[in-house]
Every structure is written in C-alpha cells, then in structure tokens.
Motif scaffolding. Structure first.
Motif, PDB file in Angstrom:
ATOM      1  N   GLY A  11     -59.579 -31.177 -72.130  1.00  0.00           N
ATOM      2  CA  GLY A  11     -60.512 -31.331 -73.251  1.00  0.00           C
ATOM      3  C   GLY A  11     -61.387 -30.102 -73.489  1.00  0.00           C
ATOM      4  N   GLY A  12     -61.137 -29.054 -72.723  1.00  0.00           N
ATOM      5  CA  GLY A  12     -61.869 -27.800 -72.965  1.00  0.00           C
ATOM      6  C   GLY A  12     -61.099 -26.967 -73.977  1.00  0.00           C
ATOM      7  N   GLY A  13     -61.287 -25.673 -73.952  1.00  0.00           N
ATOM      8  CA  GLY A  13     -60.525 -24.786 -74.827  1.00  0.00           C
ATOM      9  C   GLY A  13     -60.806 -25.043 -76.298  1.00  0.00           C
ATOM     10  N   ILE A  14     -59.742 -25.137 -77.073  1.00  0.00           N
ATOM     11  CA  ILE A  14     -59.881 -25.300 -78.525  1.00  0.00           C
ATOM     12  C   ILE A  14     -60.670 -26.579 -78.842  1.00  0.00           C
ATOM     13  CG2 ILE A  14     -58.566 -25.663 -80.667  1.00  0.00           C
ATOM     14  CD1 ILE A  14     -56.301 -23.944 -79.251  1.00  0.00           C
ATOM     15  N   LEU A  15     -60.429 -27.637 -78.064  1.00  0.00           N
ATOM     16  CA  LEU A  15     -61.133 -28.903 -78.322  1.00  0.00           C
ATOM     17  C   LEU A  15     -62.629 -28.767 -78.055  1.00  0.00           C
ATOM     18  CD1 LEU A  15     -58.563 -31.479 -76.861  1.00  0.00           C
ATOM     19  CD2 LEU A  15     -58.841 -30.717 -79.227  1.00  0.00           C
ATOM     20  N   ASN A  16     -62.978 -27.957 -77.084  1.00  0.00           N
ATOM     21  CA  ASN A  16     -64.386 -27.660 -76.801  1.00  0.00           C
ATOM     22  C   ASN A  16     -65.011 -26.968 -78.024  1.00  0.00           C
ATOM     23  OD1 ASN A  16     -66.805 -26.695 -75.781  1.00  0.00           O
ATOM     24  ND2 ASN A  16     -65.904 -25.505 -74.110  1.00  0.00           N
ATOM     25  N   SER A  17     -64.313 -25.964 -78.540  1.00  0.00           N
ATOM     26  CA  SER A  17     -64.815 -25.267 -79.742  1.00  0.00           C
ATOM     27  C   SER A  17     -64.908 -26.222 -80.919  1.00  0.00           C
ATOM     28  CB  SER A  17     -63.896 -24.098 -80.112  1.00  0.00           C
ATOM     29  OG  SER A  17     -64.143 -23.010 -79.269  1.00  0.00           O
ATOM     30  N   ALA A  18     -63.956 -27.158 -81.020  1.00  0.00           N
ATOM     31  CA  ALA A  18     -63.958 -28.094 -82.157  1.00  0.00           C
ATOM     32  C   ALA A  18     -65.188 -29.009 -82.089  1.00  0.00           C
ATOM     33  CB  ALA A  18     -62.671 -28.912 -82.173  1.00  0.00           C
ATOM     34  N   ARG A  19     -65.504 -29.486 -80.898  1.00  0.00           N
ATOM     35  CA  ARG A  19     -66.702 -30.353 -80.785  1.00  0.00           C
ATOM     36  C   ARG A  19     -67.947 -29.597 -81.246  1.00  0.00           C
ATOM     37  NH1 ARG A  19     -64.049 -31.967 -76.159  1.00  0.00           N
ATOM     38  NH2 ARG A  19     -65.121 -30.450 -74.847  1.00  0.00           N
ATOM     39  N   LYS A  20     -68.055 -28.350 -80.807  1.00  0.00           N
ATOM     40  CA  LYS A  20     -69.245 -27.560 -81.171  1.00  0.00           C
ATOM     41  C   LYS A  20     -69.276 -27.294 -82.679  1.00  0.00           C
ATOM     42  CE  LYS A  20     -70.325 -26.091 -76.721  1.00  0.00           C
ATOM     43  NZ  LYS A  20     -69.235 -25.524 -75.916  1.00  0.00           N
TER      44      LYS A  20
END
Ligand code: NIG
Ligand code: FE
Length: 421
Positions: free
Chosen positions: A111-120
């Motif tokens: 859930g990190g990476g691109i998904l981390n950027s997406a949440r932010k």
C-alpha cells in the motif's frame, strides 16, 4: 515592433540544422552538428536565423538586445518527454525504508509507493497541487528544460485523476515552455479494486476517459505495463479505449521485468515506450520494425538500483533512443537533465553526442514536437541553453553535479527563474 535579439560570438553552436532532422537513429546518433564562432538571431519567440560570425548581421541594423556568448556554448533546451511533476508530497520515508532493506515492489505491495502518493494527492486541494507543481516546473526550466511532458496517475479515482489533469491544463496555460499532458489512470490498481481489477479498468474506460475527452485534458494515454502492475491484456484494452478518443499511447514498459510492454506498446502504435531496463533481442527486433521511440530514464535505475537499460545495444542495433527525467516522488525525485546525461554516458556508455541527441531532437520526437523544438533551426522556438565558459561538449556529462548553465533562453527571453502570471 518585433522583438529582436542577437546572440553573437558563440564558441560552439550545437544541434543547428535546417530543421530536416526529425529523429536520429543508430550510428547517426553520434553525429551532433556543430558550428564554431556562430551567431543566433531571434525574432520575438522564434529563431530567425543562425550561422557563422562571418555572416553575422550588423548590430546597427537592430533595435534589440545583443548577448555576447564569447567562450560559451549553445545547445537546444532539453526536451523532457517523461515526468510526473504533479504530486502532493515527497516520499523520503520510503527512501529510508529502502536504505534499511525494503524493496520498491515490496513497499508498493503493502500500500506504499504509488498508492501512498495517491492518498496524499486525493487529500490535497487543486490549488496546492498547482502551486507545488508550478515550483517544480520553474525548477526544471532553470536546469535547462525547454519542453515537458507531465503525467497524471497519482489520483486513481475519477475525481482525483481529473484534478491532476486540470492542474496540468492550468500549468500549460501559464507555462513559458510547451507542455504535453499524459493520462496515466492505469498507474497502479487501487487497493479497493485489488480483487476486482476489471472494475477499476471499467471506471477508467467508461468514466475517466469520456470526461477527459470532454474537457480536453490529455494529449496521450499511459499504462504502467509491468510485473505487479498492469498486464499486457489490460494494457491493450486501455490503449485501445484511449485510441477511440484520439489519445496516442506513451507507456511505461519493461522497468521491472520482461513484461511484454514493449510489444503491446508497439502493437498499439505507441509514440514511445519508456523505461526499458528489461530489454532483450526480442524487444529490440520489435522496436526496429516500428516508429515507436524507445525512451530511457537512467535516473530511475540510479535511484532504485536497477540494471540500466541496454542503451548501447539498442543504438548499435540501429534504434533511436530518447532520454528523459521521470521526475516523480517515488523512483526519481529529480528533474535534472544534466545528471541524466552523466548517467547515460557513465552507466550506459552513450557518447556525449548521443546523449545530447537523445534529450533534444529525439526527446522532441517523443512528444511530437520535433517541428517546433529539439534543434536550433529557423522557425523553431528560441528555447536554448547558454553554457558557462567550458572547454568542450564532453565537459557537460563529465562534470556531473556541477551547474554549467549560464543562461536559459525561453521563447527568446532570458529565463529569470519564475513564471510571471
Ligand atoms: O515512472 N514506474 C512507474 N511509475 C513511476 C514511479 C511511480 C512511483 O513510485 O511513484 C516511474 O518510475
Ligand atoms: Fe514514469
């Protein structure tokens, strides 16, 4: 009255041509046109003429500014055909996690990476995104970038992808350099769709694409076709859906594996396939039979400690190669093209001339801007770099990390570091 500028006494003018070179391939990549003791005449935002100082127009004829480039060199501004400069925050926490031993793909799976950027990004306002992206745009112009492609892909919901693309549209409206927008809704599969991937792709095809077309928010469509991200079949479906809206493909392919990304990109007439760390004989053969620009992003291989793309093999096989930054918060937190040039030469054994061709004329081609940018030719945009006093072209990639740019000229004017709105 026309705005006239004359740049005179240029020690060496690189990549000046009659506008006839639209792409350089194979053995021609090491040929970089050069003229010593040269001038460039600018009228408004365009190159009016260039040539040897022997033929330099008389200063008295002009009511304009003269720039003296004694001992300095001139190159076209960089054409950076792959970036992700719209994002909410950096990911230096993951950077430290990787130092401690976690892998890039492992971080993404959790859930990190691109998904981390997406949440932010989903939590960030359009105005805040615009302001931070504008600052990055200003930063890369100062590094000599004179044209830029920008992707979405950190939204991953209808609302957030549209928000990103609107930010890119606003950047286009104020930017002194040309920008192309690339819709990368297929950057990762959101967690909520992990068990139902096709439902996310339905959303992309049935909801995102029509709205993007309606608001004219994109010039291209992109997919991250790689291990752990999108399959070849999914990529094919998405690219075909984009084509229905006249969005040509520029895709992420073969970064993490021999993913089939090159082949599916070429089969869909992609303008470019980008990354290419995992490229063998088959991919080279496929690219040789196509018009698709192989685009290499060596800063990503550097930052993620990946094998570098086999640029030497590709060029020796007769292919053209473009180089780009991939500026993004996860795999390449840098938009500095001079560093890309150093990596291309040091790590991939590209000659300085090949590297410069890759990030000027071939970079322009990878954004379909070769008629406007990528070389110093009459009628092209006056976007170019005046170096400091340096001894040779090779000094640029050789002195990695140094700042060798004296001035960046954008649209015929000296770039002052910030965009006037
Ligand atoms: O081009 N490879 C896919 N996408 C980006 C990085 C994404 C991220 O980690 O934020 C890239 O490297
Ligand atoms: Fe990328």
């Amino acid at each position: 009255m026309a705005n006239i500028r004359l740049v005179k006494n240029i020690k060496t003018l690189f990549q000046a041509d009659q506008g006839e070179r639209t792409v350089v391939k194979g053995a021609n990549m090491k040929i970089l046109p050069q003229l010593t003791n040269a001038f460039i005449l600018i009228k408004d935002n365009l190159i009016e003429d260039w040539g040897s100082m022997n033929a330099c127009p008389e200063i008295a004829e002009f009511e304009g500014e003269t720039i003296d480039a004694t001992d300095k060199m001139i190159l076209p501004a960089w054409c950076d055909s792959h970036s992700h400069i719209v994002f909410a925050r950096g990911r230096e926490g993951e950077f430290v996690d990787r130092i401690k031993g976690l892998g890039y793909e492992e971080i993404a799976e959790n859930g990190g990476g691109i998904l981390n950027s997406a949440r932010k990004l989903q939590a960030c306002s359009e105005d805040d995104l615009f302001e931070s992206a504008k600052a990055r745009l200003e930063e890369v112009i100062s590094f000599g970038t004179g044209a830029l492609e920008i992707k979405s892909g950190y939204g991953l919901t209808v609302e957030a992808e549209i928000k990103m693309l609107r930010v890119i549209k606003r950047l286009k409206a104020i930017s002194p350099i040309p920008i192309k927008a690339n819709f990368l809704g297929a950057h990762a599969i959101p967690l909520k769709y992990k068990e139902n991937r096709s439902a996310y792709i339905d959303l992309l095809v049935d909801e995102m694409l029509p709205q993007i077309a309606e608001e004219e928010l994109a010039d291209y469509i992109d997919v991250f076709c790689d291990r752990g991200f999108y399959t070849v079949e999914e990529t094919d479906r998405i690219l075909k859906a984009g084509a229905l809206y006249d969005l040509p493909a520029k895709i992420h392919a073969n970064e993490l594996d021999y993913s089939g990304g090159v082949q599916v990109g070429v089969a869909n007439n992609a303008i470019s396939v980008d990354h290419l760390e995992c490229v063998g004989e088959e991919e080279i053969k496929c690219l040789l039979a196509s018009e698709t620009m192989p685009t290499i992003l060596p800063s990503t291989a550097f930052f993620l400690n990946l094998e570098y793309a086999p640029a030497r093999k590709m060029i020796d096989a007769g292919l053209p190669v473009a180089l780009a930054s991939d500026y993004n918060p996860g795999s390449t937190p840098s938009g500095k093209i001079p560093f890309v040039l150093s990596l291309a030469c040091i790590k991939m054994k590209m000659l300085p001339e090949e590297a410069i061709n890759a990030v000027t004329i071939n970079g322009a081609k990878a954004m379909q801007m070769e008629d406007r940018l990528g070389s110093i030719a009459k009628g092209k945009l006056a976007n170019f770099i005046i170096t400091k006093k340096i001894s040779s072209l090779a000094f640029i990639p050789y002195s990695f990390g140094s700042d060798l740019i004296d001035q960046v000229i954008i649209g015929g004017k000296k770039w002052n570091g910030s965009i006037a709105e």
